[in-house]
Write an enzyme that holds these catalytic residues in place. Structure first.
Site, mmCIF file in Angstrom:
data_model
loop_
_atom_site.group_PDB
_atom_site.id
_atom_site.type_symbol
_atom_site.label_atom_id
_atom_site.label_comp_id
_atom_site.label_asym_id
_atom_site.label_seq_id
_atom_site.Cartn_x
_atom_site.Cartn_y
_atom_site.Cartn_z
ATOM 1 N N SER A 1 -30.983 47.782 -1.902
ATOM 2 C CA SER A 1 -29.954 48.825 -1.895
ATOM 3 C C SER A 1 -28.877 48.619 -0.837
ATOM 4 C CB SER A 1 -30.605 50.191 -1.721
ATOM 5 O OG SER A 1 -31.383 50.216 -0.541
ATOM 6 N N HIS B 1 -31.256 50.475 -8.533
ATOM 7 C CA HIS B 1 -29.900 49.920 -8.641
ATOM 8 C C HIS B 1 -29.761 48.882 -9.755
ATOM 9 C CE1 HIS B 1 -28.387 51.869 -5.004
ATOM 10 N NE2 HIS B 1 -29.598 51.649 -4.508
ATOM 11 N N LYS C 1 -28.528 57.319 -10.046
ATOM 12 C CA LYS C 1 -27.499 56.333 -9.727
ATOM 13 C C LYS C 1 -26.642 56.059 -10.973
ATOM 14 C CE LYS C 1 -29.636 55.399 -5.540
ATOM 15 N NZ LYS C 1 -30.840 55.006 -4.853
#
Ligand SMILES: *Cc1c(COP(=O)(O)O)cnc(C)c1O
Length: 384
Positions: free
Chosen positions: A174, A204, A235
Site C-alpha cells: 500500500s 489495492h 478502495k
C-alpha cells in the site's frame, strides 16, 4: 497527560491532522472552501461518486433503512448481503465469499481465526498495519520475512514445526505500490505437504490488476483451496467493507470463528448496495475505466521520469516520491497544497522512509496530471 507527546510530534513535523472535504471524493475535492486536485485517494476508478454506485446505495437505503441493527449472524444482513457475496465469489472465481465490515476489521479478525497456538504465521515485513495487528492478536508463532524475499520465506518455513503454516502478504503493497511475488509463493504452497495456506490482501489489486479482477488474475493463477483472497470494497470499489473469497470450508470456518464478524454489527445496507453496483460497473467496464487508470499511471510515470525523483519499486497506480527526510517530505506536500494539489506526506511510524504518496486514478484528466508535473518541476527548480 499527553500534551508533551503532542508538542514533540508537532516539533518534529509528525503531528497528524484531519482534512475533511466539502465535496464528494474525486479527482477534484473541496477542502475548506478551496478546490484541490486530489492525488491522495484510493478511489482508483472514480466509483465513490459514480451515479450507478450512488443509486445502488440509495435504493438499498430506501428498501432496507439506514442501519443493520445486529451482527450478520443475528439477521443484521439482508438479501443484498447474500447477493453481494455470490457476485464476489464469481468475480474472484472462488467457491464462496464472506463480507466483513472493513479491511482493518477483516485482517484483525481473520488472522487469529486462521492461526492459533499450534500454527505459524509468516508475514512480509512491509505488510499493512491491519495485518501486523492481526498477527499480534493471533496466538500463533510469528515469523517476519524480508520484503518479497521468497528465499527468506522458504528458509523460515523449513525451520518451522507447526500444524498449519499461514503465509500472509499484501498483494499490492500500500505504501510502495509494488506487487508481491505471488507466483513464487503459490509455488511454495503447492509443493508443500498440504499444511500451507496463502492469505492474500488484495485491497489495492481489486479493481486495479487483472482487468479489475485482482492479483491472482493478473498472474493467471487459478484459485486453490489453499488460497484465501481478501479484498476491500473501500478502495477501487468506491464503497465500504471487505471480503474473503475462498473455498467453502475456509469461508465456513471464518464465519464461525472471526471475532470481528461475530461481535460487530453488519454493514449498513447502503454500503452493500453501493458495493453491488460498483462490482457491476467493474465487471462490465464498458467505459474502459481500468484501462484509463493504467493509461493515467503511464502518463504520470512518464512525467516523473524527467524529474529525477525516486519512485521506489512502484508498479501500480500507487507512486511514492521517496524523500530523504521528514522535513523535505512535509515541505513538498505543503508546497503542492499551496499550488492547489493534495498529495499527502506519509511519515514514520506509518513508513520507514518518508514519502509523498501519489495515487493516480481513472478520474484524472491529462490536464490535471500535467498540472501536478509542472508543480513538481517548479518545486525542483526552487529546491535545487
Ligand atoms: C486500506 C487497506 C486495508 C484496510 O482496509 P479498510 O477497508 O480501509 O479498513 C487493509 N489492507 C491493505 C493492504 C490496505 O491498503
Amino acid at each position: 497527560m499527553f500534551r508533551k507527546e503532542l508538542e514533540a510530534l508537532k516539533e518534529n513535523r509528525l503531528l497528524r491532522e484531519i482534512k475533511d472535504r466539502g465535496s464528494a471524493q474525486g479527482a477534484r475535492i473541496n477542502i475548506k472552501g478551496r478546490v484541490y486536485i486530489n492525488f491522495g485517494s484510493n478511489d482508483y476508478l472514480g466509483l465513490a461518486s459514480h451515479p450507478h454506485v450512488a443509486a445502488g446505495a440509495k435504493d438499498a437505503l430506501e428498501k432496507f433503512g439506514a442501519g443493520a441493527g445486529a451482527s450478520r449472524l443475528l439477521a443484521g444482513g439482508t438479501s443484498l448481503s447474500e447477493r453481494l457475496e455470490s457476485l464476489l465469489a464469481d468475480f474472484k472465481e472462488a467457491e464462496k465469499a464472506l463480507v466483513f465490515n472493513s479491511g482493518y476489521c477483516m485482517n484483525t479478525g481473520v488472522i487469529p481465526a486462521l492461526a492459533d497456538e499450534e500454527d505459524a504465521v509468516f508475514s512480509d515485513e512491509l505488510n499493512h498495519a491491519s495485518i501486523i495487528d492481526g498477527c499480534r492478536l493471533s496466538k500463533a508463532k510469528k515469523y517476519i520475512y524480508r520484503h518479497s524475499d521468497v528465499s527468506h520465506l522458504r528458509e523460515l518455513l523449513r525451520g518451522t514445526k507447526a500444524r498449519k503454516k499461514i503465509i500472509v502478504t499484501d498483494a499490492v503493497f500500500s505504501m510502495d505500490g509494488d506487487i508481491a511475488p505471488i507466483e513464487e509463493i503459490c509455488g511454495l504452497c503447492a509443493s508443500g505437504s498440504g499444511d500451507m495456506l496463502l492469505y492474500m490482501d488484495d485491497a489495492h489489486g481489486t479493481g486495479v490488476l487483472g482487468k479489475g479482477r485482482g492479483t491472482l488474475r493478473h498472474f493467471g493463477i487459478k484459485p486453490e483451496p489453499w488460497i484465501i483472497q481478501m479484498g476491500t470494497m473501500s478502495k477501487a470499489m468506491g464503497s465500504f467493507g471487505a471480503f474473503a473469497a475462498g473455498d467453502g470450508d475456509s469461508i465456513g470456518w471464518l464465519l464461525n470463528s472471526a471475532r470481528s464478524l461475530i461481535f460487530s454489527t453488519a454493514l449498513p445496507p447502503s454500503a452493500v448496495g453501493a458495493s453491488i453496483a460498483a462490482l457491476e460497473v467493474i465487471w462490465k467496464d464498458d467505459k474502459g475505466l481500468v484501462d484509463k487508470l493504467w493509461d493515467n499511471r503511464d502518463k504520470l510515470m512518464n512525467e516523473l521520469a524527467g524529474l529525477g525523483l525516486d519512485t521506489g519499486r512502484s508498479e501500480t497506480p500507487i507512486i511514492p516520491l521517496i524523500m530523504k527526510d521528514v522535513e523535505s517530505t512535509a515541505g513538498l506536500s505543503d508546497y503542492l497544497y499551496k499550488e492547489g494539489i493534495y498529495a499527502p506526506a506519509i511519515r514514520p511510524p506509518a513508513v520507514r522512509t518518508p514519502r509523498v504518496r501519489l495515487t493516480v486514478t481513472a478520474a484524472h484528466t491529462e490536464e490535471e496530471i500535467g498540472i501536478l508535473a509542472r508543480a513538481l518541476h517548479a518545486w525542483r527548480e526552487k529546491t535545487l
